[in-house]
Structures are given as structure tokens and as C-alpha cells.
Motif scaffolding. Sequence first.
Motif, PDB file in Angstrom:
ATOM      1  N   LEU A  62     -16.175  10.384  34.314  1.00 31.27           N
ATOM      2  CA  LEU A  62     -15.957   9.288  35.176  1.00 31.27           C
ATOM      3  C   LEU A  62     -16.981   8.590  35.444  1.00 31.27           C
ATOM      4  O   LEU A  62     -17.998   9.204  36.152  1.00 31.27           O
ATOM      5  CB  LEU A  62     -15.214   9.825  36.410  1.00 31.27           C
ATOM      6  CG  LEU A  62     -13.994  10.969  35.809  1.00 31.27           C
ATOM      7  CD1 LEU A  62     -13.631  11.613  37.127  1.00 31.27           C
ATOM      8  CD2 LEU A  62     -13.046  10.456  35.138  1.00 31.27           C
ATOM      9  N   THR A  63     -17.089   7.287  35.301  1.00 32.20           N
ATOM     10  CA  THR A  63     -18.416   6.462  35.278  1.00 32.20           C
ATOM     11  C   THR A  63     -18.631   6.045  36.666  1.00 32.20           C
ATOM     12  O   THR A  63     -19.779   5.554  36.848  1.00 32.20           O
ATOM     13  CB  THR A  63     -18.653   5.457  34.296  1.00 32.20           C
ATOM     14  OG1 THR A  63     -17.529   4.696  34.302  1.00 32.20           O
ATOM     15  CG2 THR A  63     -18.637   6.118  32.802  1.00 32.20           C
ATOM     16  N   ASP A  64     -17.548   5.696  37.405  1.00 35.08           N
ATOM     17  CA  ASP A  64     -17.631   5.064  38.656  1.00 35.08           C
ATOM     18  C   ASP A  64     -16.600   5.305  39.594  1.00 35.08           C
ATOM     19  O   ASP A  64     -15.673   6.157  39.372  1.00 35.08           O
ATOM     20  CB  ASP A  64     -17.709   3.345  38.490  1.00 35.08           C
ATOM     21  CG  ASP A  64     -16.535   2.979  37.783  1.00 35.08           C
ATOM     22  OD1 ASP A  64     -15.633   3.563  37.344  1.00 35.08           O
ATOM     23  OD2 ASP A  64     -16.582   1.869  37.522  1.00 35.08           O
ATOM     24  N   LYS A  67     -12.878   3.386  29.181  1.00 41.60           N
ATOM     25  CA  LYS A  67     -14.044   2.388  29.190  1.00 41.60           C
ATOM     26  C   LYS A  67     -13.904   1.326  27.919  1.00 41.60           C
ATOM     27  O   LYS A  67     -14.044   0.192  28.074  1.00 41.60           O
ATOM     28  CB  LYS A  67     -15.280   3.145  29.505  1.00 41.60           C
ATOM     29  CG  LYS A  67     -16.422   1.923  29.878  1.00 41.60           C
ATOM     30  CD  LYS A  67     -17.771   2.629  30.732  1.00 41.60           C
ATOM     31  CE  LYS A  67     -18.302   1.605  31.169  1.00 41.60           C
ATOM     32  NZ  LYS A  67     -19.478   2.240  32.086  1.00 41.60           N
ATOM     33  N   THR A 110     -15.443   8.257  27.913  1.00 46.49           N
ATOM     34  CA  THR A 110     -15.919   7.639  29.215  1.00 46.49           C
ATOM     35  C   THR A 110     -14.585   6.856  29.840  1.00 46.49           C
ATOM     36  O   THR A 110     -13.649   6.138  29.236  1.00 46.49           O
ATOM     37  CB  THR A 110     -16.984   6.659  29.161  1.00 46.49           C
ATOM     38  OG1 THR A 110     -16.774   5.782  28.164  1.00 46.49           O
ATOM     39  CG2 THR A 110     -18.154   7.606  28.769  1.00 46.49           C
ATOM     40  N   TYR A 111     -14.484   7.172  31.262  1.00 39.06           N
ATOM     41  CA  TYR A 111     -13.235   6.526  31.916  1.00 39.06           C
ATOM     42  C   TYR A 111     -13.888   5.767  32.974  1.00 39.06           C
ATOM     43  O   TYR A 111     -15.008   6.052  33.607  1.00 39.06           O
ATOM     44  CB  TYR A 111     -12.420   7.430  32.457  1.00 39.06           C
ATOM     45  CG  TYR A 111     -11.622   8.057  31.155  1.00 39.06           C
ATOM     46  CD1 TYR A 111     -10.191   7.539  31.286  1.00 39.06           C
ATOM     47  CD2 TYR A 111     -12.038   8.960  30.340  1.00 39.06           C
ATOM     48  CE1 TYR A 111      -9.437   7.975  30.085  1.00 39.06           C
ATOM     49  CE2 TYR A 111     -11.010   9.410  29.357  1.00 39.06           C
ATOM     50  CZ  TYR A 111      -9.704   8.896  29.266  1.00 39.06           C
ATOM     51  OH  TYR A 111      -9.086   9.556  28.401  1.00 39.06           O
ATOM     52  N   THR A 112     -13.260   4.453  33.371  1.00 37.76           N
ATOM     53  CA  THR A 112     -13.913   3.991  34.650  1.00 37.76           C
ATOM     54  C   THR A 112     -12.597   3.660  35.664  1.00 37.76           C
ATOM     55  O   THR A 112     -11.515   3.640  35.213  1.00 37.76           O
ATOM     56  CB  THR A 112     -14.242   2.248  34.058  1.00 37.76           C
ATOM     57  OG1 THR A 112     -14.679   1.638  35.196  1.00 37.76           O
ATOM     58  CG2 THR A 112     -13.085   1.571  33.460  1.00 37.76           C
ATOM     59  N   PHE A 113     -12.821   3.637  36.982  1.00 38.85           N
ATOM     60  CA  PHE A 113     -12.131   3.637  38.013  1.00 38.85           C
ATOM     61  C   PHE A 113     -11.208   2.610  37.997  1.00 38.85           C
ATOM     62  O   PHE A 113     -11.916   1.407  38.052  1.00 38.85           O
ATOM     63  CB  PHE A 113     -12.854   3.871  39.188  1.00 38.85           C
ATOM     64  CG  PHE A 113     -11.868   3.852  40.529  1.00 38.85           C
ATOM     65  CD1 PHE A 113     -11.382   4.710  40.897  1.00 38.85           C
ATOM     66  CD2 PHE A 113     -11.961   2.783  41.498  1.00 38.85           C
ATOM     67  CE1 PHE A 113     -10.554   4.896  41.858  1.00 38.85           C
ATOM     68  CE2 PHE A 113     -11.265   2.611  42.634  1.00 38.85           C
ATOM     69  CZ  PHE A 113     -10.341   3.741  42.881  1.00 38.85           C
ATOM     70  N   ALA A 115     -17.355   9.304  40.585  1.00 43.74           N
ATOM     71  CA  ALA A 115     -18.558   8.790  39.746  1.00 43.74           C
ATOM     72  C   ALA A 115     -19.350  10.031  39.502  1.00 43.74           C
ATOM     73  O   ALA A 115     -19.768  10.796  40.357  1.00 43.74           O
ATOM     74  CB  ALA A 115     -19.074   7.786  40.165  1.00 43.74           C
ATOM     75  N   TYR A 174      -7.850   6.426  36.427  1.00 42.72           N
ATOM     76  CA  TYR A 174      -9.020   5.879  35.800  1.00 42.72           C
ATOM     77  C   TYR A 174      -8.506   5.600  34.214  1.00 42.72           C
ATOM     78  O   TYR A 174      -7.473   6.045  33.962  1.00 42.72           O
ATOM     79  CB  TYR A 174     -10.194   7.089  35.471  1.00 42.72           C
ATOM     80  CG  TYR A 174     -11.054   7.377  36.477  1.00 42.72           C
ATOM     81  CD1 TYR A 174     -12.339   6.711  36.821  1.00 42.72           C
ATOM     82  CD2 TYR A 174     -10.448   8.185  37.768  1.00 42.72           C
ATOM     83  CE1 TYR A 174     -13.089   7.133  37.701  1.00 42.72           C
ATOM     84  CE2 TYR A 174     -11.424   8.059  38.755  1.00 42.72           C
ATOM     85  CZ  TYR A 174     -12.491   7.677  38.690  1.00 42.72           C
ATOM     86  OH  TYR A 174     -13.577   7.891  39.713  1.00 42.72           O
TER      87      TYR A 174
END
Length: 96
Positions: free
Chosen positions: A41-43, A79, A89-92, A47, A76
Motif C-alpha cells: 500500500l503506497t499511500d 497502481k 502495488t496499490y494506491t488509496f 501507507a 485501494y
Amino acid sequence: MNLGRLARRPRLRPAGDRVDDDGPRAGASPGGDGPTVTATLTDGPLAGESVEIAVVEGRPPKTVDVPTRDGTVCRYCLKALMQSGSSATYTFVYRL
């Protein structure tokens, strides 16, 4: 024209011929027997954290709902659609 006689009849299995389906399924929950991938989880609120998620149809799922420590759930999304290896990778997106 009588179409009833042209219809295919289903084939029946003999009485003693039993099919067991106890094998693992793709997309099984983490901790199950199915394949998993590590979601980074990148953000957002989580994060930098990573969670194990089940693979869906041989790929990481497009979205994943992750519970937080305070009891809420965050969604999420991937990405990038092209991912490789055993992590993604996953973004919020937003809180549910």
C-alpha cells in the motif's frame, strides 16, 4: 418442424461414478489454500504497509478492501495494470 427431437440430451453419470471437488480454488481467502500475492500500500492511511491478498483468476485483484486498526475499511486499487512477481502495488481510493 419438431425441434424437440434435435435437442441434445444431457449425459448422465453412472450411479457409482462420483466427482469430488475438494481441491483449492483460485481466489481463496488468505490463510486458505489458494495462491496469494503481497499487496504493498503506497499511500493513504495505511501507507507503507503490506497485506497478503488472494489472487483472482491468476492476477492480483483490481481493488482490495483493507481493514484499519480503528475498525474502518479503506479501499485501494492497483497502481498499474501491469504487475509482475509475487507482489503488487496499490494506491488509496477512499474509506468505506
